[in-house]
Design a protein around this motif. Structure first.
Motif, PDB file in Angstrom:
ATOM      1  N   ASN A  34      57.491  49.165 -59.571  1.00  0.00           N
ATOM      2  CA  ASN A  34      56.373  49.811 -58.873  1.00  0.00           C
ATOM      3  C   ASN A  34      56.620  51.286 -58.566  1.00  0.00           C
ATOM      4  N   SER A  35      57.853  51.752 -58.794  1.00  0.00           N
ATOM      5  CA  SER A  35      58.104  53.162 -58.469  1.00  0.00           C
ATOM      6  C   SER A  35      59.241  53.723 -59.313  1.00  0.00           C
ATOM      7  N   ILE A  80      62.158  55.206 -61.503  1.00  0.00           N
ATOM      8  CA  ILE A  80      62.621  55.024 -62.880  1.00  0.00           C
ATOM      9  C   ILE A  80      61.993  53.764 -63.489  1.00  0.00           C
ATOM     10  N   ARG A 111      58.653  43.404 -55.592  1.00  0.00           N
ATOM     11  CA  ARG A 111      58.683  42.408 -54.508  1.00  0.00           C
ATOM     12  C   ARG A 111      57.420  42.435 -53.663  1.00  0.00           C
ATOM     13  N   LYS A 154      51.958  46.690 -53.955  1.00  0.00           N
ATOM     14  CA  LYS A 154      52.547  47.824 -54.684  1.00  0.00           C
ATOM     15  C   LYS A 154      52.560  47.565 -56.190  1.00  0.00           C
ATOM     16  N   ASP A 193      61.181  39.244 -55.703  1.00  0.00           N
ATOM     17  CA  ASP A 193      62.218  39.873 -54.886  1.00  0.00           C
ATOM     18  C   ASP A 193      63.536  39.562 -55.587  1.00  0.00           C
ATOM     19  N   ASN A 226      66.444  46.905 -63.131  1.00  0.00           N
ATOM     20  CA  ASN A 226      66.391  48.276 -62.602  1.00  0.00           C
ATOM     21  C   ASN A 226      66.349  48.347 -61.078  1.00  0.00           C
ATOM     22  N   TYR A 249      77.546  52.030 -52.211  1.00  0.00           N
ATOM     23  CA  TYR A 249      76.776  52.143 -53.445  1.00  0.00           C
ATOM     24  C   TYR A 249      77.685  52.021 -54.673  1.00  0.00           C
ATOM     25  N   ILE A 260      67.922  61.774 -60.434  1.00  0.00           N
ATOM     26  CA  ILE A 260      66.591  61.705 -61.035  1.00  0.00           C
ATOM     27  C   ILE A 260      65.578  61.771 -59.886  1.00  0.00           C
ATOM     28  N   THR A 313      63.193  60.730 -57.749  1.00  0.00           N
ATOM     29  CA  THR A 313      62.459  59.530 -57.322  1.00  0.00           C
ATOM     30  C   THR A 313      62.553  59.394 -55.798  1.00  0.00           C
ATOM     31  N   LYS A 369      64.921  57.334 -48.925  1.00  0.00           N
ATOM     32  CA  LYS A 369      65.158  56.061 -48.234  1.00  0.00           C
ATOM     33  C   LYS A 369      66.622  55.978 -47.791  1.00  0.00           C
TER      34      LYS A 369
HETATM   35  N1  LIG Z   1      67.106  58.334 -58.801  1.00  0.00           N
HETATM   36  C1  LIG Z   1      68.395  58.512 -59.047  1.00  0.00           C
HETATM   37  O1  LIG Z   1      68.887  59.657 -59.070  1.00  0.00           O
HETATM   38  C2  LIG Z   1      69.287  57.347 -59.302  1.00  0.00           C
HETATM   39  C3  LIG Z   1      70.648  57.612 -59.502  1.00  0.00           C
HETATM   40  C4  LIG Z   1      71.493  56.565 -59.774  1.00  0.00           C
HETATM   41  C5  LIG Z   1      71.008  55.287 -59.882  1.00  0.00           C
HETATM   42  N2  LIG Z   1      69.696  55.020 -59.662  1.00  0.00           N
HETATM   43  C6  LIG Z   1      69.253  53.634 -59.772  1.00  0.00           C
HETATM   44  O2  LIG Z   1      68.013  53.559 -60.445  1.00  0.00           O
HETATM   45  C7  LIG Z   1      67.310  52.374 -60.023  1.00  0.00           C
HETATM   46  C8  LIG Z   1      65.881  52.744 -59.688  1.00  0.00           C
HETATM   47  O3  LIG Z   1      65.880  53.597 -58.560  1.00  0.00           O
HETATM   48  P1  LIG Z   1      64.849  54.809 -58.402  1.00  0.00           P
HETATM   49  O4  LIG Z   1      65.618  56.053 -58.366  1.00  0.00           O
HETATM   50  O5  LIG Z   1      63.736  54.652 -59.342  1.00  0.00           O
HETATM   51  O6  LIG Z   1      64.357  54.570 -56.875  1.00  0.00           O
HETATM   52  P2  LIG Z   1      63.029  53.915 -56.269  1.00  0.00           P
HETATM   53  O7  LIG Z   1      61.836  54.681 -56.664  1.00  0.00           O
HETATM   54  O8  LIG Z   1      63.336  53.738 -54.830  1.00  0.00           O
HETATM   55  O9  LIG Z   1      62.953  52.518 -57.000  1.00  0.00           O
HETATM   56  C9  LIG Z   1      63.686  51.394 -56.590  1.00  0.00           C
HETATM   57  C10 LIG Z   1      62.849  50.193 -56.899  1.00  0.00           C
HETATM   58  O10 LIG Z   1      63.602  49.002 -56.609  1.00  0.00           O
HETATM   59  C11 LIG Z   1      62.759  48.143 -55.866  1.00  0.00           C
HETATM   60  N3  LIG Z   1      63.505  47.196 -55.041  1.00  0.00           N
HETATM   61  C12 LIG Z   1      64.395  47.462 -54.057  1.00  0.00           C
HETATM   62  N4  LIG Z   1      64.822  46.300 -53.511  1.00  0.00           N
HETATM   63  C13 LIG Z   1      64.157  45.300 -54.162  1.00  0.00           C
HETATM   64  C14 LIG Z   1      64.151  43.904 -54.054  1.00  0.00           C
HETATM   65  N5  LIG Z   1      64.917  43.254 -53.147  1.00  0.00           N
HETATM   66  N6  LIG Z   1      63.368  43.178 -54.894  1.00  0.00           N
HETATM   67  C15 LIG Z   1      62.592  43.812 -55.797  1.00  0.00           C
HETATM   68  N7  LIG Z   1      62.529  45.142 -55.941  1.00  0.00           N
HETATM   69  C16 LIG Z   1      63.324  45.871 -55.132  1.00  0.00           C
HETATM   70  C17 LIG Z   1      61.900  49.062 -55.017  1.00  0.00           C
HETATM   71  O11 LIG Z   1      60.773  48.347 -54.546  1.00  0.00           O
HETATM   72  P3  LIG Z   1      60.079  48.688 -53.144  1.00  0.00           P
HETATM   73  O12 LIG Z   1      59.142  49.827 -53.438  1.00  0.00           O
HETATM   74  O13 LIG Z   1      59.378  47.413 -52.787  1.00  0.00           O
HETATM   75  O14 LIG Z   1      61.166  49.068 -52.188  1.00  0.00           O
HETATM   76  C18 LIG Z   1      61.570  50.142 -56.021  1.00  0.00           C
HETATM   77  O15 LIG Z   1      60.482  49.780 -56.838  1.00  0.00           O
HETATM   78  C19 LIG Z   1      68.111  51.801 -58.849  1.00  0.00           C
HETATM   79  O16 LIG Z   1      68.928  50.731 -59.316  1.00  0.00           O
HETATM   80  C20 LIG Z   1      68.993  52.968 -58.416  1.00  0.00           C
HETATM   81  O17 LIG Z   1      70.181  52.553 -57.793  1.00  0.00           O
HETATM   82  C21 LIG Z   1      68.822  56.047 -59.375  1.00  0.00           C
END
Ligand SMILES: NC(=O)c1ccc[n+]([C@@H]2O[C@H](COP(=O)([O-])OP(=O)(O)OC[C@H]3O[C@@H](n4cnc5c(N)ncnc54)[C@H](OP(=O)(O)O)[C@@H]3O)[C@@H](O)[C@H]2O)c1
Length: 276
Positions: free
Chosen positions: A16-17, A19, A39, A43, A64, A91, A156, A189, A191, A196
């Motif tokens: 939903n958001s 990456i 989850r 959204k 979830d 993801n 992390y 990236i 996001t 959070k």
């Molecule tokens: N952005 C970066 O620079 C970066 C760097 C390293 C790694 N990552 C990794 O990339 C992945 C995506 O993160 P993002 O940057 O795109 O951040 P994001 O926009 O916060 O996306 C995280 C996603 O995971 C979902 N999520 C969290 N807990 C969950 C659960 N219990 N069940 C189902 N969905 C759940 C969130 O849903 P809700 O909206 O419901 O919370 C959201 O859609 C993550 O694994 C993160 O650790 C990102």
């Protein structure tokens, strides 16, 4: 490249958001049928509505990822409905930049459930389907913090090193069974993850860094490299993110940078300000 995805069945968690959403959209552009999993029912419905131009190739799942049964049901429903499962993008995840002294045991449990158990459940329930088909590609999202340890990210890094290790082991274990594994290691990236925190409290600067890499470009690069069946995929690809190679080889300059980062973060933290 698009041939790798065209007409294939993909499931993306945390779609939903950020990456996850961008990867889902890029998969759709490349001709895949995509099951967007999230989850929160509202959204995920909103995300699917934004992608409605792709018509009946867009599906949703309420999942979830910390709930074993929900992951099992989502994966099995996808395969039953679509007839197969070609790609699983594990993801979904949460960030965890927090001083060790401020982390509660509940925080450790939350991050392990969300970032590690989610991947174990996903792989566990997708593998029988993919082995039955004799093909499939599982793409687990780790982090740059899963190959190099940034100070103040112990929670992390624990989870992301786990994801990297597991995924790389499985890559070799199943290479001759037609199942591929890739580890995505994003760094910076743009996001909402930066806005959070693990416990809802601000432990630092909760703004997206100015130099963060655009998420759409990250998604396109991820899919290009996944189609090449790469193992570890660092995004973006630049000299900064390449520092992890130096770290692994014991490069003293990289070590010094990490100690310096720790000093700066500790100093800012002790002054009560932001530290990253
Ligand atoms: N952005 C970066 O620079 C970066 C760097 C390293 C790694 N990552 C990794 O990339 C992945 C995506 O993160 P993002 O940057 O795109 O951040 P994001 O926009 O916060 O996306 C995280 C996603 O995971 C979902 N999520 C969290 N807990 C969950 C659960 N219990 N069940 C189902 N969905 C759940 C969130 O849903 P809700 O909206 O419901 O919370 C959201 O859609 C993550 O694994 C993160 O650790 C990102």
């Amino acid at each position: 490249m698009d041939e790798y995805y065209n007409g294939k069945i993909s499931l993306v968690t945390g779609a939903n958001s950020g990456i996850g959403y961008a990867v889902a959209e890029e998969l759709l552009k490349r001709g895949s049928v995509v099951y967007l999993a999230g989850r929160n029912p509202e959204k995920i419905a909103r995300a699917a509505a934004q992608l409605s131009t792709y018509g009946d190739r867009v599906h949703t799942l309420v999942m979830d990822v910390t709930e074993q049964e929900q992951v099992q049901q989502g994966i099995e429903k996808t395969a039953a409905e679509a007839g197969r499962l070609d790609f699983l993008f594990n993801n979904a995840g949460v960030g965890g930049t927090i001083p060790f002294e401020q982390a509660s045991l509940e925080d450790w449990k939350t991050i392990i459930d969300t970032n590690i158990w989610s991947v174990i459940y996903g792989v566990h329930f997708a593998m029988p389907i993919m082995l039955g088909q004799g093909s499939g590609h599982i793409v687990n999202t780790s982090s740059i913090a899963g190959i190099i340890p940034p100070p103040f990210q112990a929670l992390y890094s624990l989870t992301k090193y786990g994801v990297t290790g597991m995924t790389e082991c499985l890559k070799y274990e199943f290479a001759e069974k037609g199942i591929h594994f890739s580890t995505i290691c994003p760094a910076n990236i743009a996001t909402a993850i930066f806005n959070k925190s693990i416990d809802g409290k601000a432990h630092g600067d909760l703004r997206i860094p100015d130099d963060a890499y655009p998420v759409e470009k990250a998604a396109a690069l991820i899919l290009d490299r996944v189609a090449e069946q790469r193992g570890i995929i660092v995004v973006p690809e630049d000299p900064n993110t390449d520092a992890w190679r130096g770290y692994v080889l014991g490069d003293q300059e990289v070590e010094a940078q990490l100690y310096q980062m720790a000093r700066e973060r500790r100093e800012a933290f002790e002054k009560g300000g932001t530290y990253f």
